[in-house]
Each structure stands twice: as structure tokens, then as C-alpha cells.
Motif scaffolding. Structure first.
Motif, PDB file in Angstrom:
ATOM      1  N   LYS A 149       0.780  -1.000   0.375  1.00  0.00           N
ATOM      2  CA  LYS A 149       0.305  -0.210   0.015  1.00  0.00           C
ATOM      3  C   LYS A 149       0.895   0.915   0.391  1.00  0.00           C
ATOM      4  O   LYS A 149       2.066   1.155   0.644  1.00  0.00           O
ATOM      5  N   SER A 150       0.340   1.963   0.153  1.00  0.00           N
ATOM      6  CA  SER A 150       1.004   3.652  -0.849  1.00  0.00           C
ATOM      7  C   SER A 150       0.065   4.712  -0.496  1.00  0.00           C
ATOM      8  O   SER A 150      -0.502   4.830  -0.971  1.00  0.00           O
ATOM      9  N   VAL A 151       0.388   5.786   0.127  1.00  0.00           N
ATOM     10  CA  VAL A 151       0.112   7.168  -0.247  1.00  0.00           C
ATOM     11  C   VAL A 151       1.353   8.120  -0.718  1.00  0.00           C
ATOM     12  O   VAL A 151       1.965   8.783   0.461  1.00  0.00           O
ATOM     13  N   ILE A 152       0.381   9.090  -1.308  1.00  0.00           N
ATOM     14  CA  ILE A 152       0.713  10.116  -1.369  1.00  0.00           C
ATOM     15  C   ILE A 152       0.897  11.888  -0.546  1.00  0.00           C
ATOM     16  O   ILE A 152      -0.637  12.119  -0.336  1.00  0.00           O
ATOM     17  N   THR A 153       2.052  11.689  -0.137  1.00  0.00           N
ATOM     18  CA  THR A 153       1.893  13.082   0.785  1.00  0.00           C
ATOM     19  C   THR A 153       2.065  14.011   0.900  1.00  0.00           C
ATOM     20  O   THR A 153       1.787  15.393   1.170  1.00  0.00           O
ATOM     21  N   HIS A 154       2.883  14.316  -0.760  1.00  0.00           N
ATOM     22  CA  HIS A 154       3.106  16.146  -0.522  1.00  0.00           C
ATOM     23  C   HIS A 154       3.137  15.884  -2.333  1.00  0.00           C
ATOM     24  O   HIS A 154       3.772  14.641  -3.481  1.00  0.00           O
ATOM     25  N   GLY A 167       5.700  10.361  -0.659  1.00  0.00           N
ATOM     26  CA  GLY A 167       5.315   9.680   0.655  1.00  0.00           C
ATOM     27  C   GLY A 167       5.568   8.433   1.621  1.00  0.00           C
ATOM     28  O   GLY A 167       6.765   8.580   1.113  1.00  0.00           O
ATOM     29  N   ARG A 195      10.065   6.042   3.132  1.00  0.00           N
ATOM     30  CA  ARG A 195       9.700   7.194   2.329  1.00  0.00           C
ATOM     31  C   ARG A 195       9.676   6.931   1.130  1.00  0.00           C
ATOM     32  O   ARG A 195      10.740   6.189   0.996  1.00  0.00           O
ATOM     33  N   SER A 244      -0.319  16.453  -2.266  1.00  0.00           N
ATOM     34  CA  SER A 244      -1.617  15.762  -1.787  1.00  0.00           C
ATOM     35  C   SER A 244      -3.057  16.868  -1.690  1.00  0.00           C
ATOM     36  O   SER A 244      -3.254  18.067  -1.690  1.00  0.00           O
ATOM     37  N   GLY A 245      -4.236  15.705  -1.949  1.00  0.00           N
ATOM     38  CA  GLY A 245      -5.682  15.861  -2.017  1.00  0.00           C
ATOM     39  C   GLY A 245      -5.769  17.595  -3.155  1.00  0.00           C
ATOM     40  O   GLY A 245      -4.895  16.901  -4.115  1.00  0.00           O
ATOM     41  N   ALA A 273       4.955   4.514   1.889  1.00  0.00           N
ATOM     42  CA  ALA A 273       4.485   2.717   1.457  1.00  0.00           C
ATOM     43  C   ALA A 273       5.219   1.698   2.102  1.00  0.00           C
ATOM     44  O   ALA A 273       5.971   1.409   3.768  1.00  0.00           O
ATOM     45  N   TRP A 274       4.339   0.618   2.968  1.00  0.00           N
ATOM     46  CA  TRP A 274       3.692  -0.088   3.759  1.00  0.00           C
ATOM     47  C   TRP A 274       3.707  -1.457   3.147  1.00  0.00           C
ATOM     48  O   TRP A 274       2.692  -1.450   1.767  1.00  0.00           O
TER      49      TRP A 274
END
Length: 77
Positions: A2-7, A25, A63, A9-10, A27-28
């Protein structure tokens, strides 16, 4: 994985109509160490490998960053 972009964002508005930005972002995985993260800026049509920031540990957040030259076009990360 899984991963998420943090910058960025939105619905963040970028400061200039074009220029260099850093995509960042996290990832984990619950099954082991993150070995690679690919990022798309065009809704999944093309992908680029991001740089991973250590330490790279089993079952831990990792990161990632990717330098991005934005041309002012619509982007879907």
C-alpha cells in the motif's frame, strides 16, 4: 503493498503554473520490506521509479520521493 502520496496532496494548489516539485509519500507492507515504488503523474498511463529513503525494514513505513517537472497540465498522481 500500500502507498499514499503525502505531497502534493488532495486538492492542493501548486504555487507556480509550472516548475519543479517533489512528489513524496509513504509505502508499507505487512509481508516484508519495500523494494520498489513506482509513481504515475498521468492517471496510470506511465510510471517512474521513486527513490526510497532508508532504513528499509521489514513491515515498516518506507518514505519515497520523486522529482517531478510539472508542465502545467492536469495531473492525476
Amino acid at each position: 503493498v500500500k502507498s499514499v502520496i503525502t505531497h502534493p496532496s488532495g486538492k492542493q494548489t501548486l504555487a507556480a503554473p509550472h516548475g519543479f516539485y517533489e512528489i513524496a509519500g509513504l509505502a508499507w507492507s505487512g509481508h516484508g520490506r519495500i523494494a520498489r515504488v513506482d509513481v504515475s503523474v498521468d492517471g496510470g498511463r506511465t510510471w517512474a521509479p521513486a527513490s526510497l529513503q532508508g532504513p528499509l525494514l521489514d513491515r515498516a513505513f518506507t518514505r519515497f520521493t520523486l522529482p517531478w517537472k510539472w508542465q502545467g497540465q492536469k495531473a492525476v498522481l
